[in-house]
Motif scaffolding. Sequence first.
Motif, PDB file in Angstrom:
ATOM      1  N   UNK A 162       0.833  -1.207   0.000  1.00  0.00           N
ATOM      2  CA  UNK A 162       0.000   0.000   0.000  1.00  0.00           C
ATOM      3  C   UNK A 162       0.867   1.256   0.000  1.00  0.00           C
ATOM      4  N   UNK A 163       1.960   1.255   0.763  1.00  0.00           N
ATOM      5  CA  UNK A 163       2.854   2.417   0.785  1.00  0.00           C
ATOM      6  C   UNK A 163       3.478   2.633  -0.592  1.00  0.00           C
ATOM      7  N   UNK A 164       3.898   1.523  -1.248  1.00  0.00           N
ATOM      8  CA  UNK A 164       4.454   1.623  -2.606  1.00  0.00           C
ATOM      9  C   UNK A 164       3.429   2.231  -3.559  1.00  0.00           C
ATOM     10  N   UNK A 165       2.182   1.776  -3.421  1.00  0.00           N
ATOM     11  CA  UNK A 165       1.099   2.277  -4.272  1.00  0.00           C
ATOM     12  C   UNK A 165       0.895   3.766  -4.048  1.00  0.00           C
ATOM     13  N   UNK A 166       0.806   4.175  -2.775  1.00  0.00           N
ATOM     14  CA  UNK A 166       0.593   5.589  -2.451  1.00  0.00           C
ATOM     15  C   UNK A 166       1.738   6.454  -2.988  1.00  0.00           C
ATOM     16  N   UNK A 167       2.983   5.987  -2.809  1.00  0.00           N
ATOM     17  CA  UNK A 167       4.142   6.748  -3.290  1.00  0.00           C
ATOM     18  C   UNK A 167       4.124   6.875  -4.805  1.00  0.00           C
ATOM     19  N   UNK A 168       3.786   5.797  -5.494  1.00  0.00           N
ATOM     20  CA  UNK A 168       3.788   5.816  -6.956  1.00  0.00           C
ATOM     21  C   UNK A 168       2.688   6.720  -7.483  1.00  0.00           C
ATOM     22  N   UNK A 169       1.522   6.674  -6.866  1.00  0.00           N
ATOM     23  CA  UNK A 169       0.421   7.545  -7.291  1.00  0.00           C
ATOM     24  C   UNK A 169       0.767   9.006  -7.026  1.00  0.00           C
ATOM     25  N   UNK A 170       1.460   9.289  -5.920  1.00  0.00           N
ATOM     26  CA  UNK A 170       1.868  10.681  -5.668  1.00  0.00           C
ATOM     27  C   UNK A 170       2.903  11.134  -6.700  1.00  0.00           C
ATOM     28  N   UNK A 171       3.751  10.209  -7.188  1.00  0.00           N
ATOM     29  CA  UNK A 171       4.682  10.545  -8.276  1.00  0.00           C
ATOM     30  C   UNK A 171       3.912  10.932  -9.540  1.00  0.00           C
ATOM     31  N   UNK A 172       2.860  10.173  -9.853  1.00  0.00           N
ATOM     32  CA  UNK A 172       2.036  10.490 -11.026  1.00  0.00           C
ATOM     33  C   UNK A 172       1.425  11.879 -10.857  1.00  0.00           C
ATOM     34  N   UNK A 173       0.891  12.164  -9.663  1.00  0.00           N
ATOM     35  CA  UNK A 173       0.285  13.484  -9.413  1.00  0.00           C
ATOM     36  C   UNK A 173       1.307  14.605  -9.559  1.00  0.00           C
ATOM     37  N   UNK A 174       2.530  14.365  -9.064  1.00  0.00           N
ATOM     38  CA  UNK A 174       3.582  15.386  -9.168  1.00  0.00           C
ATOM     39  C   UNK A 174       3.946  15.634 -10.641  1.00  0.00           C
ATOM     40  N   UNK A 175       4.131  14.559 -11.403  1.00  0.00           N
ATOM     41  CA  UNK A 175       4.456  14.701 -12.821  1.00  0.00           C
ATOM     42  C   UNK A 175       3.334  15.412 -13.579  1.00  0.00           C
ATOM     43  N   UNK A 176       2.089  15.077 -13.227  1.00  0.00           N
ATOM     44  CA  UNK A 176       0.938  15.715 -13.864  1.00  0.00           C
ATOM     45  C   UNK A 176       0.923  17.215 -13.563  1.00  0.00           C
ATOM     46  N   UNK A 177       1.171  17.582 -12.315  1.00  0.00           N
ATOM     47  CA  UNK A 177       1.174  19.001 -11.937  1.00  0.00           C
ATOM     48  C   UNK A 177       2.258  19.760 -12.698  1.00  0.00           C
ATOM     49  N   UNK A 178       3.449  19.134 -12.843  1.00  0.00           N
ATOM     50  CA  UNK A 178       4.529  19.783 -13.594  1.00  0.00           C
ATOM     51  C   UNK A 178       4.134  19.984 -15.051  1.00  0.00           C
ATOM     52  N   UNK A 179       3.540  18.962 -15.658  1.00  0.00           N
ATOM     53  CA  UNK A 179       3.156  19.039 -17.067  1.00  0.00           C
ATOM     54  C   UNK A 179       2.042  20.064 -17.252  1.00  0.00           C
ATOM     55  N   UNK A 180       1.098  20.088 -16.325  1.00  0.00           N
ATOM     56  CA  UNK A 180       0.000  21.049 -16.406  1.00  0.00           C
ATOM     57  C   UNK A 180       0.534  22.478 -16.346  1.00  0.00           C
ATOM     58  N   UNK A 181       1.479  22.728 -15.444  1.00  0.00           N
ATOM     59  CA  UNK A 181       2.102  24.045 -15.328  1.00  0.00           C
ATOM     60  C   UNK A 181       2.825  24.414 -16.628  1.00  0.00           C
ATOM     61  N   UNK A 182       3.534  23.428 -17.194  1.00  0.00           N
ATOM     62  CA  UNK A 182       4.269  23.650 -18.437  1.00  0.00           C
ATOM     63  C   UNK A 182       3.323  23.984 -19.591  1.00  0.00           C
ATOM     64  N   UNK A 183       2.201  23.269 -19.678  1.00  0.00           N
ATOM     65  CA  UNK A 183       1.238  23.503 -20.759  1.00  0.00           C
ATOM     66  C   UNK A 183       0.587  24.873 -20.617  1.00  0.00           C
ATOM     67  N   UNK A 184       0.197  25.239 -19.401  1.00  0.00           N
ATOM     68  CA  UNK A 184      -0.538  26.488 -19.195  1.00  0.00           C
ATOM     69  C   UNK A 184       0.367  27.733 -19.223  1.00  0.00           C
TER      70      UNK A 184
END
Length: 186
Positions: A162-184
């Motif tokens: 579960x900890x691995x899952x939570x960490x990996x999903x937070x990585x996806x969220x972080x990458x998404x936030x970076x890409x969203x900032x870059x696009x906008x």
Amino acid sequence: MSEGIDLNDIKRRMDGAINAFKHDIASLRTGRASANILDPVTVEAYGSRMPLNQVANVTVPEPRMLGISVWDKSMVNAVDRAIREANLGLNPIVDGQNLRIPLPELNEERRKSLVKIAHEYAEKAKVAIRHVRRDGMDGLKKAEKDGVIGQDESRATSEKVQKMTDDTISDVDRLLAEKEKEIMQI
């Protein structure tokens, strides 16, 4: 490694989902040119469909321009047609055996649609990660039921998964936030 499941395998599969997500968002266009924009383009060549990078070189000579050098002169029109039909909003300019593709400015509406697509890619990655977690948890339950591992070890390992899952999903969220900032970014 628990007797029931291989935590390294679960980590490897979750990392695979992250890498697929990174590849997906790299092809989304931001304000500057990137050769990855043309990754989804396939060209009708020699009787089959081939990725663009197998029939031509893609370069970025200027921040708002892509250059394509087609290796076989007879393929220039097929490459031109494939780029136009890819629905990327790009209009190549044929110059002999080369194509130049000026990138238009992104308007607000197009930026928002790119962010939506990025969110869809992120959700697809999260679903893949959750599937890996489910497979791991099912393996743990089966190992516990079969008597391979005890309840305590099963509980401890499931917390690690579960900890691995939570960490990996937070990585996806972080990458998404970076890409969203870059696009906008204008």
